[in-house]
Design a protein around this motif. Structure first.
Motif, PDB file in Angstrom:
ATOM      1  N   VAL A   1      -4.786  18.475 -34.661  1.00  0.00           N
ATOM      2  CA  VAL A   1      -3.536  18.504 -33.904  1.00  0.00           C
ATOM      3  C   VAL A   1      -2.798  17.217 -34.236  1.00  0.00           C
ATOM      4  CG1 VAL A   1      -2.492  18.671 -31.624  1.00  0.00           C
ATOM      5  CG2 VAL A   1      -4.679  19.822 -32.088  1.00  0.00           C
ATOM      6  N   LEU A   2      -1.611  17.334 -34.801  1.00  0.00           N
ATOM      7  CA  LEU A   2      -0.890  16.164 -35.282  1.00  0.00           C
ATOM      8  C   LEU A   2      -0.516  15.218 -34.154  1.00  0.00           C
ATOM      9  CD1 LEU A   2       1.601  17.866 -37.787  1.00  0.00           C
ATOM     10  CD2 LEU A   2      -0.653  16.887 -38.278  1.00  0.00           C
ATOM     11  N   ALA A   3      -0.566  13.940 -34.438  1.00  0.00           N
ATOM     12  CA  ALA A   3      -0.044  12.941 -33.508  1.00  0.00           C
ATOM     13  C   ALA A   3       1.467  13.148 -33.374  1.00  0.00           C
ATOM     14  CB  ALA A   3      -0.342  11.537 -34.024  1.00  0.00           C
TER      15      ALA A   3
ATOM     16  N   TYR B   1       0.356  12.959 -24.466  1.00  0.00           N
ATOM     17  CA  TYR B   1       1.538  12.178 -24.817  1.00  0.00           C
ATOM     18  C   TYR B   1       1.192  10.846 -25.478  1.00  0.00           C
ATOM     19  CZ  TYR B   1       3.756  15.818 -22.153  1.00  0.00           C
ATOM     20  OH  TYR B   1       4.169  17.056 -21.734  1.00  0.00           O
ATOM     21  N   ALA B   2      -0.081  10.654 -25.761  1.00  0.00           N
ATOM     22  CA  ALA B   2      -0.502   9.486 -26.529  1.00  0.00           C
ATOM     23  C   ALA B   2      -0.271   9.771 -28.010  1.00  0.00           C
ATOM     24  CB  ALA B   2      -1.978   9.186 -26.278  1.00  0.00           C
ATOM     25  N   ASP B   3       0.064   8.724 -28.741  1.00  0.00           N
ATOM     26  CA  ASP B   3       0.375   8.925 -30.158  1.00  0.00           C
ATOM     27  C   ASP B   3      -0.906   8.869 -30.997  1.00  0.00           C
ATOM     28  OD1 ASP B   3       1.961   9.406 -32.370  1.00  0.00           O
ATOM     29  OD2 ASP B   3       2.276   7.289 -32.783  1.00  0.00           O
ATOM     30  N   ARG B   4      -1.693   9.916 -30.894  1.00  0.00           N
ATOM     31  CA  ARG B   4      -2.926  10.027 -31.667  1.00  0.00           C
ATOM     32  C   ARG B   4      -3.221  11.494 -31.924  1.00  0.00           C
ATOM     33  NH1 ARG B   4      -7.347  11.192 -28.270  1.00  0.00           N
ATOM     34  NH2 ARG B   4      -6.901  11.027 -26.029  1.00  0.00           N
ATOM     35  N   PRO B   5      -3.930  11.792 -33.004  1.00  0.00           N
ATOM     36  CA  PRO B   5      -4.267  13.183 -33.317  1.00  0.00           C
ATOM     37  C   PRO B   5      -5.473  13.659 -32.511  1.00  0.00           C
ATOM     38  CG  PRO B   5      -5.123  11.753 -35.020  1.00  0.00           C
ATOM     39  CD  PRO B   5      -4.356  10.871 -34.072  1.00  0.00           C
TER      40      PRO B   5
END
Length: 254
Positions: free
Chosen positions: A59-61, A47-51
């Protein structure tokens, strides 16, 4: 922490003005429902906003996935094709909006296809069809599509994907090579550009992460470089008699 709380926190952040990539109720509700940790192994990191990287694919953010979904704007019961299945998360969010049996996803890498199928089934979206195909060819068996999402960059909209759109259909894709923009394609033309993005280019057969390299610009160029390097070192060639050459040089000097 409860994954549902983590999902709510994630979407709240994506709706905040500093990011502002989730605008619609449909995308907000869907992203709050889909258990992203079923697609990304690390529950908190999911659930962190990083790829992430998995099996050679990105894997897309969450913020990037949200931008694609908002641009795609699927409606309930729309038929949707996702080109570039990845781990299956984007397809799952779309399935939450349109219904899982209305979503098909394809990927050129077989290992990625198997992974996406398992993830989708575990997360409760087993009705999504995932097949191993060349993305540029689309999936004509299920066409026409109301929406097509291409999760890889191309310098122009792939003709087969445009042809597989319904009359009022929409294709969303990263458009360009070095400088890319998120483009909305309608009626075969770029109707809108929604800011810059950075995606890997579409792969062709032989470039998958899990297959031997068959790309001329990588494997063969390395081989040619090795051959050229050997060709320049004359002392390694058995047909040169260095003693005779040295004697000839001394005679000339005398």
């Amino acid at each position: 922490m409860d994954p549902a709380v983590l999902r709510d926190d994630m979407v709240d952040s994506l709706e905040h003005e500093s990011k502002g990539c989730v605008h619609s109720d449909a995308v907000s509700v869907a992203m709050r429902e889909v258990p992203r940790h079923e697609f990304v192994a690390d529950e908190r990191g999911a659930y962190a906003d990083r790829p992430f990287e998995r099996f050679g694919t990105r894997v897309l953010a969450p913020s990037t996935a949200a931008r694609l979904l908002e641009a795609l704007a699927p409606d309930p019961d729309d038929s949707v094709l996702v080109v570039g299945a990845g781990v299956g998360y984007t397809a799952a969010v779309i399935a939450e909006i349109v219904g899982d049996r209305n979503v098909q996803a394809i990927d050129i890498t077989r290992r990625v296809v198997y992974d996406a199928r398992e993830n989708l089934a575990r997360a409760g979206y087993g009705g999504v069809l995932v097949d191993c195909r060349d993305g540029a060819d689309g999936l004509p068996e299920y066409a026409p599509y109301d929406r097509i999402l291409l999760e890889a960059a191309a310098v122009s909209p792939p003709r087969a994907l445009v042809d597989q759109l319904a009359d009022d259909g929409r294709l969303v894709m990263p458009l360009g090579a070095h400088e890319q923009s998120l483009a909305v394609v309608e009626d075969g033309e770029v109707a809108e550009r929604l800011g810059g993005v950075a995606f890997s280019p579409m792969l062709v057969e032989g470039e998958q992460a899990d297959t031997p390299e068959r790309n001329r610009t990588r494997r063969e160029d390395r081989e040619y470089e090795r051959r050229d390097a050997r060709r320049r070192r004359g002392w390694e060639q058995s047909w040169i008699d260095w003693d005779e050459t040295a004697d000839a040089g001394r005679s000339y000097e005398d």
